[in-house]
Design a protein around this motif. Structure first.
Motif, PDB file in Angstrom:
ATOM      1  N   LEU A 156      14.161 -21.012 -12.165  1.00 42.63           N
ATOM      2  CA  LEU A 156      14.665 -22.178 -13.303  1.00 42.63           C
ATOM      3  C   LEU A 156      13.865 -23.304 -13.473  1.00 42.63           C
ATOM      4  O   LEU A 156      13.537 -23.659 -14.814  1.00 42.63           O
ATOM      5  CB  LEU A 156      16.147 -22.367 -13.131  1.00 42.63           C
ATOM      6  CG  LEU A 156      17.223 -21.197 -12.792  1.00 42.63           C
ATOM      7  CD1 LEU A 156      18.538 -21.839 -12.479  1.00 42.63           C
ATOM      8  CD2 LEU A 156      17.277 -20.488 -14.366  1.00 42.63           C
ATOM      9  N   VAL A 157      13.462 -24.005 -12.607  1.00 43.12           N
ATOM     10  CA  VAL A 157      12.711 -25.287 -12.664  1.00 43.12           C
ATOM     11  C   VAL A 157      11.302 -24.923 -13.326  1.00 43.12           C
ATOM     12  O   VAL A 157      10.826 -25.785 -13.957  1.00 43.12           O
ATOM     13  CB  VAL A 157      12.373 -25.816 -11.300  1.00 43.12           C
ATOM     14  CG1 VAL A 157      11.335 -27.068 -11.322  1.00 43.12           C
ATOM     15  CG2 VAL A 157      13.759 -26.524 -11.152  1.00 43.12           C
ATOM     16  N   ILE A 205      16.502  -7.037 -18.727  1.00 44.12           N
ATOM     17  CA  ILE A 205      14.951  -6.996 -18.514  1.00 44.12           C
ATOM     18  C   ILE A 205      14.810  -7.421 -16.634  1.00 44.12           C
ATOM     19  O   ILE A 205      14.201  -6.752 -16.316  1.00 44.12           O
ATOM     20  CB  ILE A 205      14.155  -8.002 -19.127  1.00 44.12           C
ATOM     21  CG1 ILE A 205      14.385  -7.664 -20.727  1.00 44.12           C
ATOM     22  CG2 ILE A 205      12.708  -7.975 -18.697  1.00 44.12           C
ATOM     23  CD1 ILE A 205      13.673  -8.780 -21.652  1.00 44.12           C
ATOM     24  N   SER A 206      15.442  -8.349 -16.369  1.00 38.10           N
ATOM     25  CA  SER A 206      15.333  -8.479 -14.908  1.00 38.10           C
ATOM     26  C   SER A 206      15.602  -7.509 -13.880  1.00 38.10           C
ATOM     27  O   SER A 206      15.329  -7.162 -12.908  1.00 38.10           O
ATOM     28  CB  SER A 206      16.273  -9.829 -14.681  1.00 38.10           C
ATOM     29  OG  SER A 206      15.854 -11.117 -15.265  1.00 38.10           O
ATOM     30  N   THR A 207      16.744  -6.822 -14.576  1.00 39.06           N
ATOM     31  CA  THR A 207      17.464  -5.657 -13.735  1.00 39.06           C
ATOM     32  C   THR A 207      16.251  -4.485 -13.666  1.00 39.06           C
ATOM     33  O   THR A 207      15.964  -3.921 -12.672  1.00 39.06           O
ATOM     34  CB  THR A 207      18.517  -5.023 -14.298  1.00 39.06           C
ATOM     35  OG1 THR A 207      19.704  -5.884 -14.230  1.00 39.06           O
ATOM     36  CG2 THR A 207      19.020  -3.862 -13.644  1.00 39.06           C
ATOM     37  N   LYS A 208      15.568  -4.433 -14.780  1.00 38.02           N
ATOM     38  CA  LYS A 208      14.548  -3.547 -14.894  1.00 38.02           C
ATOM     39  C   LYS A 208      13.293  -3.726 -13.773  1.00 38.02           C
ATOM     40  O   LYS A 208      12.853  -2.845 -13.333  1.00 38.02           O
ATOM     41  CB  LYS A 208      13.988  -3.480 -16.466  1.00 38.02           C
ATOM     42  CG  LYS A 208      12.569  -2.746 -16.474  1.00 38.02           C
ATOM     43  CD  LYS A 208      12.474  -1.167 -16.081  1.00 38.02           C
ATOM     44  CE  LYS A 208      11.009  -0.853 -16.137  1.00 38.02           C
ATOM     45  NZ  LYS A 208      10.363  -0.484 -14.980  1.00 38.02           N
ATOM     46  N   ILE A 222       8.836 -12.137 -22.754  1.00 38.35           N
ATOM     47  CA  ILE A 222       7.696 -13.068 -21.752  1.00 38.35           C
ATOM     48  C   ILE A 222       8.061 -13.522 -20.800  1.00 38.35           C
ATOM     49  O   ILE A 222       7.545 -13.472 -19.639  1.00 38.35           O
ATOM     50  CB  ILE A 222       6.739 -13.648 -22.877  1.00 38.35           C
ATOM     51  CG1 ILE A 222       6.433 -12.706 -24.177  1.00 38.35           C
ATOM     52  CG2 ILE A 222       5.622 -14.442 -22.171  1.00 38.35           C
ATOM     53  CD1 ILE A 222       5.590 -13.661 -25.268  1.00 38.35           C
ATOM     54  N   ALA A 223       9.249 -14.348 -21.090  1.00 36.49           N
ATOM     55  CA  ALA A 223       9.678 -15.239 -20.033  1.00 36.49           C
ATOM     56  C   ALA A 223      10.005 -14.557 -18.760  1.00 36.49           C
ATOM     57  O   ALA A 223       9.656 -14.945 -17.282  1.00 36.49           O
ATOM     58  CB  ALA A 223      10.617 -16.391 -20.315  1.00 36.49           C
ATOM     59  N   ILE A 224      10.929 -13.424 -18.894  1.00 31.34           N
ATOM     60  CA  ILE A 224      11.123 -12.698 -17.887  1.00 31.34           C
ATOM     61  C   ILE A 224      10.423 -11.804 -17.051  1.00 31.34           C
ATOM     62  O   ILE A 224      10.247 -11.569 -15.941  1.00 31.34           O
ATOM     63  CB  ILE A 224      12.519 -11.793 -18.162  1.00 31.34           C
ATOM     64  CG1 ILE A 224      13.526 -12.480 -19.007  1.00 31.34           C
ATOM     65  CG2 ILE A 224      13.028 -10.999 -16.904  1.00 31.34           C
ATOM     66  CD1 ILE A 224      14.243 -13.736 -17.789  1.00 31.34           C
ATOM     67  N   SER A 225       9.252 -11.555 -17.776  1.00 31.17           N
ATOM     68  CA  SER A 225       8.288 -10.718 -17.219  1.00 31.17           C
ATOM     69  C   SER A 225       7.313 -11.481 -16.178  1.00 31.17           C
ATOM     70  O   SER A 225       7.006 -11.172 -15.210  1.00 31.17           O
ATOM     71  CB  SER A 225       7.094 -10.404 -18.230  1.00 31.17           C
ATOM     72  OG  SER A 225       7.733  -9.168 -19.196  1.00 31.17           O
ATOM     73  N   GLY A 256      17.919 -14.306 -14.594  1.00 35.45           N
ATOM     74  CA  GLY A 256      17.103 -14.170 -15.883  1.00 35.45           C
ATOM     75  C   GLY A 256      18.116 -14.585 -17.072  1.00 35.45           C
ATOM     76  O   GLY A 256      17.672 -14.922 -18.044  1.00 35.45           O
ATOM     77  N   GLY A 257      19.458 -13.922 -16.813  1.00 37.98           N
ATOM     78  CA  GLY A 257      20.277 -14.370 -17.954  1.00 37.98           C
ATOM     79  C   GLY A 257      20.637 -15.923 -18.112  1.00 37.98           C
ATOM     80  O   GLY A 257      20.668 -16.307 -19.035  1.00 37.98           O
TER      81      GLY A 257
END
Length: 610
Positions: free
Chosen positions: A248-249, A163-166, A218-221, A174-175
């Protein structure tokens, strides 16, 4: 045509590298994001050897290749920047729904092989333990089980990366966000703290995020938006560590406080809603899924169900995949029916080659685009058979217990296995019988077979003249599978003895390939022809070919199209066998070849029957 040449032609026909924003592939399709879809030559892409179909859906320009799509993708990637992230100001984003489907597709496509392989491994373990070959308490079982379960358990990590790559954010951050939800110290809170823990005094509802889908989406968006914002306000010299650290924080606590519980609740509500529908009327729900799934696949929208399926699998099983299986087996049944009914050796070979991948791996898009859309009469067979099988699946309450493409090898991934098997076999048999009994071709063609010769003569629509002087050769004998199997359409081939081709019809030149080896024509009466001089002669890059017409030129029968040097082409190691293809032959009830062994230019060559 080689994968390398197919790749080059595809890039050219989608508008060139400059028109490509990005490209990924799934099991059978190249999925382009183009800056301007209008620049893509959809009609000529459909005619290109090796392409089964072209679909615009979900904001993507999708080209259906088949099971070897990854090889074509690699060839495109070698010469083209397929990961370009810059967007043209003219590029359309599409509707919100289209963008959501695109994100889902792009996120799951890279994981497709791992998910399918792990699902099949879990199905195999089910068979081995049921038959007593392997003990469920043995070390061997636990090691293989770990291999099958890992991709599902750690799904938040993999999705965090894709998703981060997208979204163009750092995929490893993201991972890491996904990994934080599965980190042992965090997961121990679920076991030791009960339902609630705290973060800086804020209550945190503890949940198990293994195998979850919606929380990480949701988190990565949100992370992708935060990543872009932080890069704008933080000095470049310290971005390398500061942006990931702050991401991350901020994102991990927000995820466990808000995004995660909301995502889990959303997934549970969807799962409960599906279960409620299945409980209220499993027959109706199954019939709708089984009947409609093929049409979702045609539009490329079937991937929209994947997050729901995986979320359900994290619980007590998924009914959607089981219901959709009926449509898959109906498609396989149609292919098997065509194989049994046809007397055409080429079509029998084509149906057989598409049947095996579908039956063994569940990849049926070649059947849909190679057979079903070619013989549209079979679409109702699939809809009816899929609805019947899906209704039975809903009636018996069958569910998928692990992710697997529906296929004969994937049957152990569903439960109760026996009742599920009966349901999908009914769907398969129903589609096969409908195809064999009612036929796969248009009714008009069946009527044609019973007409007298004089009546058939009255049905002639158009006579195609020979563009060449030479020796007639059956299309089935051409040393190119795309032509020999009639994948591009019916027709005939000629071994030319004179190095020039003339127009076989009155019409318009629709395509002149850059290399001059192939010309497309549309006749005044609607026939679409492709004259392809030689086999693999595209590799000559235009040497020994001298076209004298351009796209859009008006031509009449006998007008010179191209000169070519037969001897030079042969010396270069290429065959000059020339297929003459009616690319829209599905619009005709029959394409009748000449019975001559040799022809002169402008002799009668093909007769097209309405």
């Amino acid at each position: 045509m080689s994968n390398q040449n197919i790749a080059k032609e595809i890039v050219h026909l989608v508008g060139g590298e400059q028109n490509i924003s990005s490209l990924v592939h799934c099991a059978t399709r190249l999925r382009f994001n183009l800056k301007d879809n209008k620049l893509a030559d959809k009609e000529n892409l459909k005619k290109l050897s090796g392409i089964l179909g072209v679909v615009e859906s979900g904001g993507q320009f999708q080209i259906v290749i088949g099971s070897h799509v990854s090889e074509v993708y690699k060839e495109i990637s070698k010469t083209t920047n397929t990961d370009a992230s810059e967007k043209s100001p003219n590029e359309k984003k599409g509707s919100i729904g289209a963008q959501i489907f695109e994100v889902i597709s792009r996120s799951f496509s890279p994981l497709l092989g791992a998910l399918a392989g792990a699902g099949m491994l879990k199905a195999l373990l089910t068979i081995l333990t049921m038959t007593g070959i392997l003990s469920a308490e043995s070390g061997t079982y636990f090691i293989l089980s770990a291999a099958g379960n890992a991709v599902f358990y750690f799904l938040p990590i993999f999705l965090g990366i894709t998703i981060s790559t997208k979204f163009g954010a750092n995929p490893y951050v993201g991972g890491a966000i996904g990994a934080a939800l599965l980190e042992p110290n965090f997961t121990s809170l679920v076991n030791n703290s009960g339902d609630v823990s705290h973060f800086l005094g804020i209550p945190v509802v503890m949940m198990d995020y293994s195998s979850s889908v919606f929380p990480i989406f949701i988190a990565i968006s949100i992370y992708a938006v935060l990543d872009r914002f932080l890069k704008k306000i933080i000095h470049k010299e310290i971005q390398m560590f500061m942006v990931p650290m702050l991401s991350l924080v901020i994102i991990v606590p927000l995820t466990v406080i808000a995004f995660g519980p909301f995502g889990v609740t959303l997934g549970n509500l969807i799962g409960q809603g599906i279960s409620f529908l299945a409980t209220q009327s499993g027959i109706l729900t199954g019939a709708i899924m089984g009947g409609a799934f093929t049409f979702l696949t045609l539009l490329g929208l079937h991937w929209g169900l994947t997050p729901i399926v995986l979320a359900n699998l994290a619980g007590d099983g998924d009914p959607l995949l089981a219901m959709a299986s009926a449509a898959i087996f109906a498609q396989i049944g149609v292919s098997f029916g065509v194989l049994l009914k046809t007397k055409d050796k080429n079509l029998k070979t084509l149906a057989g080659s598409m049947l095996l991948p579908g039956a063994l791996s569940g990849v049926t898009e070649p059947i849909i685009y190679g057979l079903v859309l070619r013989y549209k009469r079979t679409l109702p067979y699939i809809a009816v058979s899929g609805a019947v099988g899906g209704a039975i699946v809903g009636l018996v309450g069958a569910k998928a217990i692990s992710f697997s493409f529906p296929s004969f090898l994937g049957i152990p991934a569903f439960s109760p296995m026996g009742l599920y098997t009966i349901a999908i076999l009914i769907s398969f048999v129903c589609a096969t019988l409908l195809t064999v009994v009612l036929g796969y071709e248009d009714k008009q063609k069946n009527v044609e077979a019973n007409k007298t010769e004089s009546e058939q003569q009255s049905l002639k629509q158009e006579v195609i003249l020979s563009p060449l002087t030479g020796v007639i050769k059956l299309l089935a004998d051409v040393e190119d599978e795309a032509f020999a199997t009639e994948a591009m359409g019916k027709g005939i081939s000629i071994e030319p003895t004179v190095g020039k081709a003339v127009s076989p019809v009155n019409g318009v030149v629709t395509t002149v390939f850059r290399t001059g080896h192939a010309i497309g024509i549309t006749s005044d009466k609607g026939a679409e022809l492709l004259i392809h001089i030689g086999i693999n002669t595209v590799k000559l890059k235009g040497k020994y070919f001298s076209p004298v017409v351009n796209e859009g030129d008006r031509i009449i029968q006998g007008d010179l199209l191209v000169n070519f040097d037969i001897e030079k082409i042969k010396e270069a190691g290429y065959l000059v066998t020339t297929p003459i293809i009616i690319t829209n032959s599905s619009s005709y009830t029959d394409v009748i070849d000449t019975n001559k062994e040799t022809v002169q230019e402008k002799d009668d060559l093909l007769t097209l029957i309405i």
